[in-house]
Design an enzyme around this catalytic site. Structure first.
Site, short mmCIF file in Angstrom:
data_model
loop_
_atom_site.label_atom_id
_atom_site.label_comp_id
_atom_site.label_asym_id
_atom_site.label_seq_id
_atom_site.Cartn_x
_atom_site.Cartn_y
_atom_site.Cartn_z
N GLU A 111 0.67 -1.09 -0.11
CA GLU A 111 -0.39 0.17 -0.05
C GLU A 111 1.05 1.18 0.14
O GLU A 111 0.58 2.35 -0.70
CB GLU A 111 -1.31 0.00 1.40
CG GLU A 111 -1.86 -0.99 0.97
CD GLU A 111 -1.30 -2.59 1.91
OE1 GLU A 111 -2.09 -3.55 1.85
OE2 GLU A 111 -0.44 -2.66 2.74
N PRO A 159 12.17 -13.09 -0.27
CA PRO A 159 10.98 -13.35 0.90
C PRO A 159 9.66 -12.03 1.21
O PRO A 159 10.18 -10.69 1.47
CB PRO A 159 11.03 -13.57 2.38
CG PRO A 159 12.29 -14.80 1.90
CD PRO A 159 12.57 -13.34 0.71
N ARG A 160 8.74 -11.88 1.54
CA ARG A 160 7.77 -10.47 1.50
C ARG A 160 7.90 -9.95 2.82
O ARG A 160 7.87 -9.05 2.91
CB ARG A 160 5.93 -11.36 1.47
CG ARG A 160 5.22 -9.99 1.83
CD ARG A 160 5.12 -9.21 0.53
NE ARG A 160 4.13 -8.30 1.01
CZ ARG A 160 4.24 -6.78 0.11
NH1 ARG A 160 5.13 -6.82 -1.09
NH2 ARG A 160 3.47 -6.07 0.12
N GLY A 202 12.96 -2.64 0.62
CA GLY A 202 13.10 -1.27 -0.03
C GLY A 202 13.42 -1.55 -1.20
O GLY A 202 14.18 -0.82 -2.20
N GLU A 203 14.04 -2.82 -2.05
CA GLU A 203 15.30 -2.75 -3.14
C GLU A 203 14.41 -3.59 -3.46
O GLU A 203 15.06 -4.05 -5.14
CB GLU A 203 16.56 -3.53 -2.43
CG GLU A 203 16.90 -1.81 -1.96
CD GLU A 203 18.93 -2.41 -1.53
OE1 GLU A 203 19.06 -2.10 -0.54
OE2 GLU A 203 18.98 -4.13 -1.12
N ASN A 244 1.91 -7.94 -6.09
CA ASN A 244 1.81 -6.81 -6.66
C ASN A 244 2.11 -7.36 -8.10
O ASN A 244 3.76 -7.20 -8.07
CB ASN A 244 2.60 -5.97 -6.24
CG ASN A 244 2.14 -4.59 -7.23
OD1 ASN A 244 1.53 -4.65 -8.29
ND2 ASN A 244 2.68 -3.29 -6.54
N GLU A 289 3.93 -4.13 -10.27
CA GLU A 289 5.52 -3.39 -10.62
C GLU A 289 6.36 -4.53 -11.46
O GLU A 289 7.42 -3.78 -12.40
CB GLU A 289 5.88 -3.55 -9.30
CG GLU A 289 5.46 -2.83 -8.22
CD GLU A 289 6.52 -2.95 -6.59
OE1 GLU A 289 6.31 -1.76 -5.88
OE2 GLU A 289 6.26 -3.90 -6.72
#
Length: 434
Positions: free
Chosen positions: A61, A267-268, A309-310, A334, A337
């Site tokens: 989000e 991994p998420r 963040g990468e 997502n 992306e």
């Protein structure tokens, strides 16, 4: 009325259970042990006031809101930002992209905690990203005449059936929203069934996401570390209801005769970084972690992306992407992306979070839907052996994204229009009445 009374009563009982939940999460992800006071309605020190308040849940989000927030800032250039979230990874992502914003966890929906939050901040207006339905929060904003919007709103058929069971609780709250901006016609119709009003169809802000310059630079660093090798990425893999997507993928990959291809697994959730590494080693894959900051040895077969963040940088150095949360039944993460990186994209059968985008991406030829982990492994290797097919999918990916861009600007404009109308019709817009 009875359901609302039950809801308030359950919040009286909830605090010890919530603390137990956070302690359990903190055993796997230590960041859950931090900043508890924000979640439990304690007065916030140096609270920013009269800010644009955006609530995002977690990483997805947050990333989907970036261009939308930038669009709002063009209309309100001197207004401070307050961005709330639910997860530590969401908080870290917000702090990375919006270091100037005041960042905190949104309190749980106990009435007194939410009142304290609103009293602390008195936001200029608020935006709940996607479908965050918290009746006390929404009702208290309405009581205090704080315009509140739901943006990028979506509602699956599965979620609709759940909300219909508590419609008498959520419908009165949803009817007070200043605006509800749905992604699709189907989302709007389902939201209407549970009481949402002032609906407008604006599209999906996820199509407005694109890699930043720092991601391109990091991708170049990754490519130098990898060398001249084919790269397949499995992104946002999930451990869900006892099923580990990483294990499914690695088991399937182990059956293939490939040593030159590098498999990247991201991994998420941070607590799954080490288990992913351990399982790859258990299967005798030569494995490295991104966090070692070393060049990837030519014999390394699996690289664990244990960083936050990468994700775009990983995508930009890959040849094929698989999007996780789709082999396990968590609705997929997502898919837009990697497609926005012009990357041939694969995903599994569970796509209810992208019920509109997934079939459209497949239909245009930007993506393929696979049936199983074994199907993913064979399809990935077939695509690696077919550069012409990969180019075809890349060209279609670019066209697909271009067709659907613009939701962020449309939603920002809709908020501006609604605020102008609210100001015109209200004689009390500066008063708060907690």
């Amino acid at each position: 009325m009875l359901l609302n009374l039950l809801y308030q009563f359950l919040w009286l009982l909830a605090p010890p259970f919530l603390r137990r939940y956070l302690r359990r999460r903190a055993r796997l992800a230590p960041a859950y042990a931090l900043n508890w006071s924000e979640r439990f309605g304690k007065p916030y020190p140096n609270a920013v006031k009269n800010a644009i308040w955006i609530h995002v849940v977690s990483v997805g989000e947050t990333r989907a809101s970036i261009q939308f927030i930038h669009a709002l800032q063009k209309w309100f250039p001197n207004t401070p930002l307050l961005i709330t979230q639910t997860t530590p990874t969401g908080r870290a992502t917000v702090q990375h992209f919006f270091p100037q914003a005041q960042c905190r966890y949104l309190p749980y929906d106990k009435k007194s905690w939410v009142k304290q939050f609103i009293q602390d901040h008195q936001p200029l207006f608020g935006v709940l990203m996607e479908t965050e339905i918290w009746p006390n929060l929404i009702n208290i904003c309405a009581k205090n005449r704080i315009p509140l919007f739901m943006a990028n709103a979506r509602l699956s058929e599965k979620s609709l059936q759940g909300y219909l069971k508590v419609r008498s609780l959520v419908a009165p709250a949803l009817s007070t929203l200043t605006g509800c901006f749905a992604q699709t016609n189907a989302d709007a119709e389902r939201l209407k069934q549970i009481g949402a009003a002032h609906l407008k169809i604006c599209g999906n802000t996820k199509y407005d996401i694109s890699p930043t310059e720092d991601m391109y630079a990091l991708a170049q660093t990754f490519k130098q570390r990898i060398g001249n090798r084919p790269v397949v990425i499995c992104a946002s893999t999930r451990f869900y209801h006892g099923s580990d997507e990483v294990q499914l993928l690695l088991d399937a990959w182990a059956k293939q005769k490939t040593s030159h291809t590098l498999l990247i697994i991201v991994p998420r959730h941070t607590e799954r970084f080490q288990p992913a590494f351990d399982y790859a080693e258990k299967l005798n894959f030569i494995t490295q972690k991104r966090s070692d900051n070393l060049n990837i040895a030519p014999e390394t077969q699996v690289w664990i992306g244990d960083s936050i963040g990468e994700l775009f940088a990983y995508y930009l150095c890959a040849d094929i992407a698989f999007v996780g949360g789709s082999l396990v039944d968590s609705g997929c993460h997502n898919i837009i992306e990697p497609i926005a990186c012009n990357l041939p994209t694969l995903f599994g059968p569970s796509t209810y979070n992208f019920a509109d985008a997934a079939p459209k991406a497949v239909a245009i030829g930007a993506a393929q839907q696979i049936r199983s982990a074994e199907d993913w492994a064979t399809t990935s290797l077939a695509l690696l052996a077919n550069p012409q097919q990969r180019r075809y999918m890349s060209e279609n990916a670019e066209a697909f994204i271009t067709q659907h861009r613009g939701a962020s600007e449309r939603m920002a404009q809709a908020i501006l229009d609604n605020l102008a109308l609210t100001a015109k019709n209200s004689q009390h817009e500066d008063k708060y009445c907690i």
